[in-house]
Design an enzyme around this catalytic site. Structure first.
Site, mmCIF file in Angstrom:
data_model
loop_
_atom_site.group_PDB
_atom_site.id
_atom_site.type_symbol
_atom_site.label_atom_id
_atom_site.label_comp_id
_atom_site.label_asym_id
_atom_site.label_seq_id
_atom_site.Cartn_x
_atom_site.Cartn_y
_atom_site.Cartn_z
ATOM 1 N N TYR A 222 0.189 -6.597 1.451
ATOM 2 C CA TYR A 222 -0.535 -6.202 0.241
ATOM 3 C C TYR A 222 -1.247 -7.404 -0.385
ATOM 4 O O TYR A 222 -2.425 -7.326 -0.763
ATOM 5 C CB TYR A 222 0.465 -5.584 -0.742
ATOM 6 C CG TYR A 222 -0.108 -5.113 -2.047
ATOM 7 C CD1 TYR A 222 -0.816 -3.915 -2.122
ATOM 8 C CD2 TYR A 222 0.099 -5.829 -3.221
ATOM 9 C CE1 TYR A 222 -1.315 -3.460 -3.330
ATOM 10 C CE2 TYR A 222 -0.396 -5.381 -4.438
ATOM 11 C CZ TYR A 222 -1.104 -4.197 -4.483
ATOM 12 O OH TYR A 222 -1.604 -3.746 -5.686
ATOM 13 N N LYS B 173 -5.246 -7.931 -0.950
ATOM 14 C CA LYS B 173 -5.775 -8.044 -2.301
ATOM 15 C C LYS B 173 -6.501 -9.366 -2.534
ATOM 16 O O LYS B 173 -7.415 -9.438 -3.354
ATOM 17 C CB LYS B 173 -4.640 -7.865 -3.317
ATOM 18 C CG LYS B 173 -4.136 -6.430 -3.421
ATOM 19 C CD LYS B 173 -5.256 -5.469 -3.757
ATOM 20 C CE LYS B 173 -4.750 -4.085 -4.141
ATOM 21 N NZ LYS B 173 -5.860 -3.155 -4.449
ATOM 22 N N SER C 235 -5.125 -7.846 -7.221
ATOM 23 C CA SER C 235 -3.760 -7.818 -7.739
ATOM 24 C C SER C 235 -3.275 -9.231 -7.989
ATOM 25 O O SER C 235 -3.675 -10.170 -7.283
ATOM 26 C CB SER C 235 -2.825 -7.123 -6.736
ATOM 27 O OG SER C 235 -1.474 -7.264 -7.117
#
Length: 297
Positions: A165, A169, A152
């Site tokens: 997150y 990632k 991401s």
């Protein structure tokens, strides 16, 4: 077009969004597909057998697919997902680690469970699903397999309220960078995609008018490329809205200070412009390349 005829693919988190589009297109290219999805909410809670709907759509279009409902966050779940491919189709060639959840909060407000659950699904989930596939490749000497990790831009560059997150990632990039080396003997190509698309997990981030422009289908050509025989190895592709870009982790040439007493924090501060100068910056292929630079200076 049949570019993946005879290939067997596993797509995790394939019940909706990018995962679903990926599964449909892989099947359209001739691959047999394991559609994995726990069927939960965006935060990982709950569960439905939504994977059945994708399987039915693939079969209705003349393709071949089977559903799996295991959670990628569990080691046994990763093994079960792999075994589903073996039992249904007799092998496995392509793994697309797509499953994910969100527990967005600033670090100030984040609870331990918010961190653990996101890391478990995204980062450990990549390990759980890749481990049995990698072991199978070595044990059977299966060549030319493909592994695609979903990273991401949040991991590459950061995003407010997503420390858990983003950390996960960026972690899958580290996983990719080592797998590109460990899989070389078997011509396994491992790459990553940092997608930008409007899905259940991201629709709140974009204005409504961005919906069509950032449709998940505009990610898929990059995914199919990385699943094909023409795939590179160890690349990070940013994809979305019809754009595909390559992202590099680069190293400046830096400045040699020597190892004497004049090598101090003050000398580093005074030379910051030279240290940060991107002229002649290079892209190391592996960690050892950086170490060798220190001895060659």
């Amino acid at each position: 077009m049949g570019r993946l005829n005879g290939k067997i693919a596993v797509v995790t988190g394939a019940g909706r969004g990018i995962g679903k589009e990926t599964a449909l297109f892989l099947a359209g290219e001739g691959a047999k597909v394991v559609v994995n999805d726990l069927g939960g909410n965006t935060d990982g809670t709950g569960g439905t057998q939504i994977a059945d709907e994708v399987v039915e759509e693939i079969k209705s279009a003349g393709g071949d697919a089977v559903a799996n409902y295991d959670s990628v966050s569990e080691f046994a779940g990763g093994q079960n997902i792999f075994q589903t491919a073996i039992d249904a189709f007799g092998g496995m060639d392509i793994l697309i680690n797509n499953a994910g959840i969100l527990r967005d909060k600033t670090l100030f407000n984040m609870e331990e469970n918010d961190w653990d659950q996101v890391i478990a699904v995204h980062l450990k989930g990549h390990f759980n699903c890749t481990k049995p596939f990698a072991s199978y490749i070595r044990e059977t000497n299966r060549m030319d397999c493909r592994i695609i990790n979903m990273s991401s831009v949040s991991g590459l560059y950061g995003n407010f309220g997503q420390t858990n997150y983003a950390a996960a990632k960026m972690g899958v990039i580290g996983l990719m960078n080592t797998l590109k080396l460990e899989g070389a003997k078997y011509n396994v190509h491992t790459n990553s995609i940092a997608p930008t698309a409007t899905t259940r997990m991201t629709e709140h981030l974009f204005p409504a008018e961005f919906g069509e422009k950032l449709d998940p289908k505009y990610i898929i050509p990059a995914v199919i490329y990385l699943a094909s025989e023409k795939a590179p190895n160890g690349e990070i592709l940013e994809a979305g809205g019809g754009v595909v870009a390559n992202t590099y982790i680069m190293e400046t040439m830096g400045k040699y200070f020597g190892t004497g007493d004049d090598f101090t924090a003050e000398s580093v501060a005074e030379s910051w412009e030279a240290i940060s100068d991107t002229t002649d910056a290079k892209r190391p292929f592996q960690g050892g390349d950086v170490a060798m630079k220190h001895f060659e200076t």
